[in-house]
Design a protein around this motif. Structure first.
Motif, PDB file in Angstrom:
ATOM      1  N   ARG A 163       0.824  -1.224   0.000  1.00 17.97           N
ATOM      2  CA  ARG A 163       0.000   0.000   0.000  1.00 17.97           C
ATOM      3  C   ARG A 163       0.850   1.263   0.000  1.00 17.97           C
ATOM      4  O   ARG A 163       0.377   2.327  -0.371  1.00 17.97           O
ATOM      5  CB  ARG A 163      -0.934   0.021   1.221  1.00 17.97           C
ATOM      6  N   LEU A 164       2.115   1.156   0.464  1.00 20.97           N
ATOM      7  CA  LEU A 164       2.988   2.331   0.446  1.00 20.97           C
ATOM      8  C   LEU A 164       3.449   2.655  -0.973  1.00 20.97           C
ATOM      9  O   LEU A 164       3.891   3.764  -1.248  1.00 20.97           O
ATOM     10  CB  LEU A 164       4.210   2.103   1.336  1.00 20.97           C
ATOM     11  N   GLY A 165       3.364   1.673  -1.874  1.00 23.67           N
ATOM     12  CA  GLY A 165       3.744   1.959  -3.258  1.00 23.67           C
ATOM     13  C   GLY A 165       4.851   1.073  -3.798  1.00 23.67           C
ATOM     14  O   GLY A 165       5.673   1.518  -4.593  1.00 23.67           O
ATOM     15  N   ILE A 166       4.897  -0.178  -3.376  1.00 22.27           N
ATOM     16  CA  ILE A 166       5.870  -1.120  -3.927  1.00 22.27           C
ATOM     17  C   ILE A 166       5.098  -2.270  -4.567  1.00 22.27           C
ATOM     18  O   ILE A 166       4.203  -2.841  -3.949  1.00 22.27           O
ATOM     19  CB  ILE A 166       6.811  -1.676  -2.841  1.00 22.27           C
ATOM     20  N   ALA A 167       5.422  -2.587  -5.813  1.00 18.10           N
ATOM     21  CA  ALA A 167       4.720  -3.667  -6.506  1.00 18.10           C
ATOM     22  C   ALA A 167       5.718  -4.767  -6.851  1.00 18.10           C
ATOM     23  O   ALA A 167       6.853  -4.499  -7.229  1.00 18.10           O
ATOM     24  CB  ALA A 167       4.053  -3.140  -7.765  1.00 18.10           C
ATOM     25  N   TYR A 168       5.259  -5.995  -6.737  1.00 21.88           N
ATOM     26  CA  TYR A 168       6.164  -7.150  -6.808  1.00 21.88           C
ATOM     27  C   TYR A 168       5.729  -8.102  -7.912  1.00 21.88           C
ATOM     28  O   TYR A 168       4.557  -8.472  -8.001  1.00 21.88           O
ATOM     29  CB  TYR A 168       6.136  -7.840  -5.439  1.00 21.88           C
ATOM     30  N   CYS A 169       6.684  -8.482  -8.745  1.00 18.59           N
ATOM     31  CA  CYS A 169       6.426  -9.450  -9.807  1.00 18.59           C
ATOM     32  C   CYS A 169       7.305 -10.663  -9.541  1.00 18.59           C
ATOM     33  O   CYS A 169       8.521 -10.604  -9.734  1.00 18.59           O
ATOM     34  CB  CYS A 169       6.776  -8.806 -11.158  1.00 18.59           C
ATOM     35  N   PRO A 170       6.725 -11.761  -9.035  1.00 18.91           N
ATOM     36  CA  PRO A 170       7.547 -12.868  -8.556  1.00 18.91           C
ATOM     37  C   PRO A 170       8.173 -13.680  -9.692  1.00 18.91           C
ATOM     38  O   PRO A 170       7.686 -13.650 -10.819  1.00 18.91           O
ATOM     39  CB  PRO A 170       6.564 -13.720  -7.760  1.00 18.91           C
ATOM     40  N   ILE A 179       0.665 -16.229 -11.829  1.00 18.83           N
ATOM     41  CA  ILE A 179      -0.600 -16.011 -12.536  1.00 18.83           C
ATOM     42  C   ILE A 179      -1.649 -16.928 -11.917  1.00 18.83           C
ATOM     43  O   ILE A 179      -1.388 -18.105 -11.684  1.00 18.83           O
ATOM     44  CB  ILE A 179      -0.442 -16.323 -14.043  1.00 18.83           C
ATOM     45  N   PHE A 180      -2.844 -16.391 -11.664  1.00 21.11           N
ATOM     46  CA  PHE A 180      -3.875 -17.177 -10.997  1.00 21.11           C
ATOM     47  C   PHE A 180      -4.679 -17.983 -12.016  1.00 21.11           C
ATOM     48  O   PHE A 180      -5.253 -17.402 -12.943  1.00 21.11           O
ATOM     49  CB  PHE A 180      -4.791 -16.269 -10.189  1.00 21.11           C
ATOM     50  N   SER A 181      -4.732 -19.279 -11.827  1.00 23.11           N
ATOM     51  CA  SER A 181      -5.410 -20.134 -12.808  1.00 23.11           C
ATOM     52  C   SER A 181      -6.922 -20.027 -12.706  1.00 23.11           C
ATOM     53  O   SER A 181      -7.628 -20.282 -13.668  1.00 23.11           O
ATOM     54  CB  SER A 181      -4.972 -21.584 -12.633  1.00 23.11           C
ATOM     55  N   SER A 182      -7.425 -19.609 -11.540  1.00 22.79           N
ATOM     56  CA  SER A 182      -8.881 -19.499 -11.408  1.00 22.79           C
ATOM     57  C   SER A 182      -9.382 -18.136 -11.878  1.00 22.79           C
ATOM     58  O   SER A 182     -10.571 -17.864 -11.794  1.00 22.79           O
ATOM     59  CB  SER A 182      -9.287 -19.761  -9.962  1.00 22.79           C
ATOM     60  N   LEU A 183      -8.473 -17.302 -12.389  1.00 23.08           N
ATOM     61  CA  LEU A 183      -8.870 -15.978 -12.886  1.00 23.08           C
ATOM     62  C   LEU A 183      -8.517 -15.882 -14.373  1.00 23.08           C
ATOM     63  O   LEU A 183      -7.495 -16.417 -14.804  1.00 23.08           O
ATOM     64  CB  LEU A 183      -8.116 -14.885 -12.127  1.00 23.08           C
ATOM     65  N   THR A 189      -3.514 -19.039 -16.807  1.00 26.22           N
ATOM     66  CA  THR A 189      -2.399 -19.977 -16.957  1.00 26.22           C
ATOM     67  C   THR A 189      -2.406 -20.694 -18.305  1.00 26.22           C
ATOM     68  O   THR A 189      -1.528 -21.510 -18.564  1.00 26.22           O
ATOM     69  CB  THR A 189      -2.432 -21.024 -15.822  1.00 26.22           C
ATOM     70  N   LYS A 190      -3.389 -20.370 -19.181  1.00 27.56           N
ATOM     71  CA  LYS A 190      -3.400 -20.982 -20.508  1.00 27.56           C
ATOM     72  C   LYS A 190      -2.507 -20.193 -21.480  1.00 27.56           C
ATOM     73  O   LYS A 190      -2.295 -20.615 -22.613  1.00 27.56           O
ATOM     74  CB  LYS A 190      -4.834 -21.034 -21.073  1.00 27.56           C
ATOM     75  N   LEU A 191      -1.993 -19.036 -21.041  1.00 29.68           N
ATOM     76  CA  LEU A 191      -1.134 -18.228 -21.909  1.00 29.68           C
ATOM     77  C   LEU A 191       0.239 -18.886 -22.054  1.00 29.68           C
ATOM     78  O   LEU A 191       0.644 -19.705 -21.239  1.00 29.68           O
ATOM     79  CB  LEU A 191      -0.950 -16.828 -21.317  1.00 29.68           C
ATOM     80  N   SER A 192       0.977 -18.464 -23.094  1.00 30.05           N
ATOM     81  CA  SER A 192       2.358 -18.929 -23.247  1.00 30.05           C
ATOM     82  C   SER A 192       3.212 -18.306 -22.143  1.00 30.05           C
ATOM     83  O   SER A 192       2.796 -17.353 -21.486  1.00 30.05           O
ATOM     84  CB  SER A 192       2.885 -18.509 -24.618  1.00 30.05           C
ATOM     85  N   GLY A 193       4.414 -18.855 -21.968  1.00 32.30           N
ATOM     86  CA  GLY A 193       5.306 -18.351 -20.926  1.00 32.30           C
ATOM     87  C   GLY A 193       5.566 -16.860 -21.063  1.00 32.30           C
ATOM     88  O   GLY A 193       5.527 -16.110 -20.081  1.00 32.30           O
ATOM     89  N   GLN A 220       4.458 -13.806 -18.548  1.00 33.04           N
ATOM     90  CA  GLN A 220       5.392 -12.843 -17.980  1.00 33.04           C
ATOM     91  C   GLN A 220       4.884 -11.422 -18.198  1.00 33.04           C
ATOM     92  O   GLN A 220       4.956 -10.581 -17.317  1.00 33.04           O
ATOM     93  CB  GLN A 220       6.781 -13.020 -18.599  1.00 33.04           C
ATOM     94  N   MET A 221       4.362 -11.178 -19.405  1.00 40.13           N
ATOM     95  CA  MET A 221       3.845  -9.832 -19.689  1.00 40.13           C
ATOM     96  C   MET A 221       2.633  -9.538 -18.803  1.00 40.13           C
ATOM     97  O   MET A 221       2.460  -8.406 -18.331  1.00 40.13           O
ATOM     98  CB  MET A 221       3.463  -9.730 -21.161  1.00 40.13           C
ATOM     99  N   LEU A 222       1.814 -10.564 -18.560  1.00 38.94           N
ATOM    100  CA  LEU A 222       0.660 -10.389 -17.669  1.00 38.94           C
ATOM    101  C   LEU A 222       1.135 -10.066 -16.254  1.00 38.94           C
ATOM    102  O   LEU A 222       0.593  -9.173 -15.590  1.00 38.94           O
ATOM    103  CB  LEU A 222      -0.192 -11.668 -17.690  1.00 38.94           C
ATOM    104  N   ALA A 223       2.177 -10.778 -15.833  1.00 42.08           N
ATOM    105  CA  ALA A 223       2.690 -10.554 -14.469  1.00 42.08           C
ATOM    106  C   ALA A 223       3.254  -9.149 -14.323  1.00 42.08           C
ATOM    107  O   ALA A 223       3.115  -8.524 -13.274  1.00 42.08           O
ATOM    108  CB  ALA A 223       3.749 -11.598 -14.125  1.00 42.08           C
ATOM    109  N   ILE A 224       3.884  -8.634 -15.385  1.00 42.41           N
ATOM    110  CA  ILE A 224       4.402  -7.261 -15.329  1.00 42.41           C
ATOM    111  C   ILE A 224       3.246  -6.268 -15.481  1.00 42.41           C
ATOM    112  O   ILE A 224       3.117  -5.321 -14.712  1.00 42.41           O
ATOM    113  CB  ILE A 224       5.469  -7.015 -16.423  1.00 42.41           C
ATOM    114  N   GLY A 225       2.374  -6.522 -16.478  1.00 37.10           N
ATOM    115  CA  GLY A 225       1.273  -5.597 -16.762  1.00 37.10           C
ATOM    116  C   GLY A 225       0.378  -5.400 -15.555  1.00 37.10           C
ATOM    117  O   GLY A 225      -0.095  -4.298 -15.274  1.00 37.10           O
TER     118      GLY A 225
END
Lengths: 257, 293
Positions: free
Chosen positions: A102-109, A114-118, A156-160, A164-169
């Protein structure tokens, strides 16, 4: 512990204009003597580094040097940590990860998370906006046209590369000025790595401050301002991108390439 | 009148309706269990007791405070849901990092304590709750009590609203994501511990809502949840742990199967669900709608 002395020495009195200037120049993120543990294993043994506003800094090092753990410790998702991590002057150690975000740090592991149920769009909309000034969904789709084409697909049906782009986006909407990216090029084809490099440079030009963990040193050299080298849970060296050519031998020795 | 396979239609449709009503309760209860299990990783054995508490809350509201059924239908689930919130904050949250067995022991023990207390205070014979919509309709082939018809429709609506809330809303997306990877969802700035408390409160409230709906059909008694919850666990296993749609479809489906068994082979009606469970476990160990994690 040397970092304790260091931080105390810096606390000399300042006049008001000097203080204001110091605040502007002060690093956005400052890590001092950071230690971290997973269960019984002591992973970080006093990590020190800092990142200025708008800088793009990498953590380099071999497998197991503590790069990922450093990101997780900044984010507050390791079991136990000590030392000091300040963001915009605020202490993060001792706070849970939801408050740190919430302070303003975003994390891309590293594992992308990526959530498979979403579906793709639900994944993009998941992280809440924490500060004004984040990118809109339309802007993110402009940056990653593939994601818009597949917005109704299961994440999780996307290519690798797309994942990655989803995780960054996903973390660009939040308005967080500091992005922690953990090995965004891992396991991707050269053409995708190149594309991710372009995106990271684009994000830097938009004013994001980025802390990037990389194994791929050649990739890191093309995007970053400075590089911190980690070994055995410590930062052992700092090399500016401009000085990489003179230090290539040293770097190769550090990274074992 | 016509006959089907030598069965009088009154008996057939009567049992089908009974099956549908039982199915409605199976669906509502297994839905709450599925939501709680997905988020907390705890199999909530207190669910039957919380269902009973819902019925009791409505009955107490009526007999002591003169609060009518329709108000209790809203109020009782909130009261019991808040009790769930307290339970989560005080006890359950301390055992998430432990083995499933501890969750089982804690919630099972709680159920025994709660049911024991109600039995001690109000006995076990049970009290009647007057039907809020008396009367019924003769459909020609069977008699349909209005309230029972209402329960089936209400249960369907409750199930669909819950499904929509989880599968189609922002809060539901948080829930689904946190079920998969709570650490990352928290690192995005979402207060996951609070989300967990809220989920448990909602699941318990759902059980209590089913209890209020059951009050005019069954006797309100301390042990009304114990027998039901056993069947509901079988329903959850058949549908697949943690699957929302699975719980709804399996709940109604098994109610019907049970009803049909009562018509065609009554001695098996008490065991048919467990036979189905054994077969499903042999063929699809993760359940009909379950995904292997």
């Amino acid at each position: 512990m040397p970092w304790c002395r260091k931080s105390r020495q810096s606390s000399k009195p300042m006049s008001v204009p000097v203080m204001a200037e110091a605040l502007l120049k002060a690093p956005l993120l400052k890590v001092d003597g950071l230690q971290a543990w997973y269960g019984e294993s002591h992973i970080l043994h006093g990590v020190d580094f800092e990142i200025g506003h708008g800088e793009l800094v990498t953590l380099l090092g071999r497998n197991g040097a503590g790069k990922t753990t450093t990101l997780k410790s900044v984010m507050g998702i390791v079991e136990k940590r000590s030392g000091s991590v300040t963001f915009e002057g605020r202490q993060l150690v001792g706070h849970p990860s939801n408050e740190i975000a919430r302070l303003g740090i975003a994390y891309c592991p590293e594992e992308r998370g990526i959530f498979s149920s979403l579906n793709v769009e639900e994944n993009l909309l998941l992280p809440p906006v924490v500060k004004p000034g984040g990118m809109s969904l339309a802007e993110i789709y402009q940056l990653f046209p593939n994601l818009e084409e597949r917005k109704r697909s299961q994440g999780t049906k996307l290519s690798g590369g797309e994942q990655q782009m989803l995780a960054i986006g996903r973390i660009l909407r939040t308005g967080a000025p500091l992005l922690l990216l953990d090995e965004p090029t891992e396991g991707l084809a050269p053409v995708i790595v190149q594309r991710i490099g372009e995106i990271i440079r684009e994000l830097k030009s938009r004013g994001f401050t980025i802390l990037l963990v990389e194994q791929n040193f050649h990739f890191a050299a093309t995007v970053a301002d400075r590089h911190y080298v980690m070994e055995d849970g410590r930062v052992v060296d700092m090399i500016a991108s401009a000085d990489v050519q003179q230090n290539i031998g040293k770097l190769q020795a550090y990274l074992g390439v | 009148m016509f006959e089907l396979l030598g069965i009088p239609p009154q008996a057939l449709f009567g049992q089908l309706l009974l099956g549908l009503i039982n199915g409605a309760f199976y669906a509502m209860l297994s839905l709450g269990l599925a939501v709680i299990f997905g988020m907390l990783n705890v199999i909530n054995f207190t669910h039957g007791a919380q269902y009973m508490m819902g019925a009791f809350a409505a009955w107490l509201m009526l007999t002591i405070l003169d609060i009518p059924f329709w108000v209790a239908l809203v109020l009782a689930p909130i009261v019991v849901g808040l009790f769930g919130v307290v339970l989560e904050k005080v006890m359950l949250k301390r055992i998430y990092h432990l083995d499933h067995l501890y969750g089982f022991l804690l919630t099972f023990g709680l159920a025994l304590v709660i049911e024991g207390l109600f039995q001690w205070k109000w006995g076990s014979s049970g009290a009647p709750y007057p039907s809020p919509i008396p009367g019924g309709t003769n459909l020609g082939f069977m008699f349909l009590p209005t309230y029972r018809g209402f329960v089936v429709v209400a249960a369907l609506v409750i199930c669909l609203v819950t499904w929509y809330g989880i599968e189609r809303t922002r809060l539901g997306a948080y829930l689904r994501a946190a079920t998969e990877n709570p650490t990352l969802v928290r690192a995005f700035g979402i207060n996951v511990p609070r989300l967990i408390t809220l989920t448990y409160g909602l699941g318990v409230g759902l059980a209590a809502l089913a209890g209020v709906l059951a009050a005019p059909i069954q006797q309100v008694s301390a042990l009304m949840g114990t027998n039901l919850v056993l069947v509901v666990f079988a329903v959850v296993v058949i549908g697949g742990m943690g699957s929302i749609m699975g719980s709804i479809v399996t709940g109604f489906g098994l109610g019907l199967v049970e009803g049909l068994t009562k018509v065609f082979y009554p001695p098996a009606s008490n065991t048919v669900i467990f036979v189905v469970m054994a077969i499903v476990l042999l063929v699809k160990p993760a359940g009909l709608f379950g995904q292997t994690k």
